[in-house]
Scaffold this active site. Structure first.
Site, short mmCIF file in Angstrom:
data_model
loop_
_atom_site.label_atom_id
_atom_site.label_comp_id
_atom_site.label_asym_id
_atom_site.label_seq_id
_atom_site.Cartn_x
_atom_site.Cartn_y
_atom_site.Cartn_z
N ARG A 73 0.84 -1.00 0.18
CA ARG A 73 0.07 0.06 0.05
C ARG A 73 0.82 1.27 0.16
O ARG A 73 2.10 0.94 0.37
CB ARG A 73 -0.99 0.00 1.33
CG ARG A 73 -1.73 -1.19 1.30
CD ARG A 73 -2.62 -1.06 2.48
NE ARG A 73 -3.57 -2.21 2.74
CZ ARG A 73 -3.27 -3.25 3.31
NH1 ARG A 73 -1.98 -3.47 4.16
NH2 ARG A 73 -4.04 -4.26 3.56
N LYS A 118 -2.30 -3.29 7.88
CA LYS A 118 -3.48 -2.67 8.59
C LYS A 118 -3.53 -3.54 9.89
O LYS A 118 -3.42 -4.63 9.91
CB LYS A 118 -4.88 -3.02 7.73
CG LYS A 118 -4.80 -1.81 6.76
CD LYS A 118 -6.31 -1.92 5.75
CE LYS A 118 -6.29 -1.07 4.74
NZ LYS A 118 -7.60 -1.07 3.99
N HIS A 164 -2.69 2.82 -5.93
CA HIS A 164 -3.16 1.73 -5.81
C HIS A 164 -3.69 0.74 -6.90
O HIS A 164 -3.47 -0.45 -6.31
CB HIS A 164 -4.50 2.03 -4.77
CG HIS A 164 -4.84 1.08 -3.72
ND1 HIS A 164 -3.99 0.78 -2.65
CD2 HIS A 164 -5.80 0.27 -3.69
CE1 HIS A 164 -4.77 -0.24 -2.06
NE2 HIS A 164 -5.57 -0.71 -2.68
N ARG A 178 -0.78 -1.85 -7.01
CA ARG A 178 -0.89 -3.16 -5.92
C ARG A 178 -1.96 -3.95 -6.46
O ARG A 178 -1.68 -5.26 -6.39
CB ARG A 178 -1.32 -2.61 -4.66
CG ARG A 178 -1.64 -3.56 -3.43
CD ARG A 178 -2.08 -2.88 -2.29
NE ARG A 178 -2.82 -3.56 -1.25
CZ ARG A 178 -2.39 -4.67 -0.52
NH1 ARG A 178 -1.29 -4.67 -0.36
NH2 ARG A 178 -3.15 -5.13 0.55
N HIS A 189 -3.54 -9.23 3.75
CA HIS A 189 -5.27 -9.46 3.83
C HIS A 189 -5.33 -10.50 4.88
O HIS A 189 -4.98 -11.55 5.11
CB HIS A 189 -5.94 -10.08 2.51
CG HIS A 189 -5.90 -9.01 1.32
ND1 HIS A 189 -6.11 -9.59 0.05
CD2 HIS A 189 -5.76 -7.73 1.31
CE1 HIS A 189 -6.21 -8.65 -0.68
NE2 HIS A 189 -6.08 -7.38 0.09
N TYR A 223 -9.41 -10.94 -6.83
CA TYR A 223 -8.42 -11.30 -8.05
C TYR A 223 -8.66 -12.38 -8.83
O TYR A 223 -8.34 -12.28 -9.86
CB TYR A 223 -6.87 -11.16 -7.30
CG TYR A 223 -6.59 -9.80 -6.64
CD1 TYR A 223 -6.51 -8.76 -7.28
CD2 TYR A 223 -6.59 -9.78 -5.09
CE1 TYR A 223 -6.28 -7.64 -6.58
CE2 TYR A 223 -6.43 -8.52 -4.70
CZ TYR A 223 -6.24 -7.56 -5.34
OH TYR A 223 -5.98 -6.24 -4.63
#
Length: 330
Positions: free
Chosen positions: A177, A202, A269, A272, A295, A304
């Site tokens: 990110r 995150k 972004h 990514r 994730h 994806y």
């Protein structure tokens, strides 16, 4: 002549099918959205339209114009019936979510005036938000966005071009990110024989990401050209030596996007997204890509697979003889 805010509000709220006190309060609600909340005319019109549909539905559903007694006694079944009606009228999830947001907003406003109760919404499940597929770039376009040479004509110092190229290379080459790339400290920079880096993503979850040689070379080129002493501070710095703002990279991509004729979906972004999509298209497995992206859930990474399937279909339509036949007939 453009309507005044008050006139525009009255026009948006015209013909609310409800009891007089509810109509007056609904108009005050629109005034509140227009004034204190500074809602746009488009939002006012959309919310007023959704509120009219809701009040018209209740008038039919309950057999009388909505008043304080009706609005205070609503049951979850009434809200579900409203949602079902709107679906039969062609509303999809995105529009239905907006309609529910408008109705909740109106009902909260009415509740403050003692004209309604909103606890009914707690027992109603909102429709799921539609997932929009991430838009990946082609391999060639992704490479162009991460090359300093793409911006050779810009009146910017070579170290700035090298800096932006190195940061963007981390997004595409390592799937970071933008905030993760800019959080890297100079003393932890993946250069030379250092071919991986620990990234705090995150939720504070740390993952170790491999950094391929072309990305490491881009970072080394930037460090060699940078006029500032980077040791003990962030790897990527701005024109005055402070931490680099994400907006600078976004603007750099916007300029390249115009020069390369890329769509508005080509953003930092998107690099990514391209990292994940291109890995999957070359045989990468979802579980490994999940770990590389950081994730928490595999279901997030599974989008994806849909992107890759879409790209395969596009390739089939353009390359397969039957695909070309179909495209001519459309």
């Amino acid at each position: 002549m453009r309507d005044s805010p008050r006139a525009a509000t009255k026009k948006s709220g015209a013909a609310f099918p409800a009891a007089p006190d509810i109509v007056a309060a609904a108009l005050a609600w629109l005034e509140h959205l227009s004034g204190e909340r500074r809602a746009s005319r488009h939002t006012l019109d959309a919310y007023a339209r959704d509120a009219r549909f809701f009040l018209a539905f209740l008038a039919e559903h309950k057999g009388a114009p909505a008043d304080a007694a009706i609005l205070s006694a609503l049951a979850p079944a009434d809200i579900r019936a409203f949602m079902a009606r709107r679906r039969t009228e062609g509303l999809e999830n995105r529009s239905l979510l907006r309609a529910l947001a408008a109705v909740r907003s109106l009902m909260r406003f009415l509740e403050k005036k003692g004209l309604a109760k909103t606890d009914v919404f707690g027992a109603v499940h909102a429709p799921k938000k539609p997932h929009s597929l991430p838009k990946a770039l082609s391999v060639a376009d992704a490479r162009d966005l991460t090359r300093a040479e793409t911006r050779a004509g810009e009146a910017r110092e070579p170290w700035v071009l090298a800096r932006d190229a190195a940061a963007l290379a981390l997004l595409y080459g390592a799937g970071l990110r933008i905030s993760e790339a800019l959080s890297i400290e100079r003393d932890r920079a993946p250069i030379g024989a250092i071919d991986r880096i620990a990234i705090a993503g995150k939720g504070g979850k740390t993952r170790v990401v491999p950094v391929i040689e072309p990305v490491r070379r881009a970072i080394e080129e930037y460090i060699s050209l940078c006029p500032y002493q980077l040791a003990g501070g962030p790897l990527f710095v701005g024109a005055r030596g402070g931490p680099l703002s994400p907006r600078i990279l976004q603007l750099a991509v916007e300029r390249m996007r115009g020069a390369l004729g890329l769509p508005a979906s080509a953003t930092p972004h998107a690099l990514r997204h391209s990292f994940a999509t291109h890995l999957l298209g070359r045989g990468g497995d979802l579980r490994s890509i999940q770990e590389l992206l950081g994730h928490a859930s595999l279901s997030t990474t599974q989008i994806y697979a849909a992107v890759d399937k879409s790209r395969l279909l596009d390739a089939w339509r353009s390359a397969h003889p039957r695909g070309r036949d179909n495209s001519k007939s459309n």
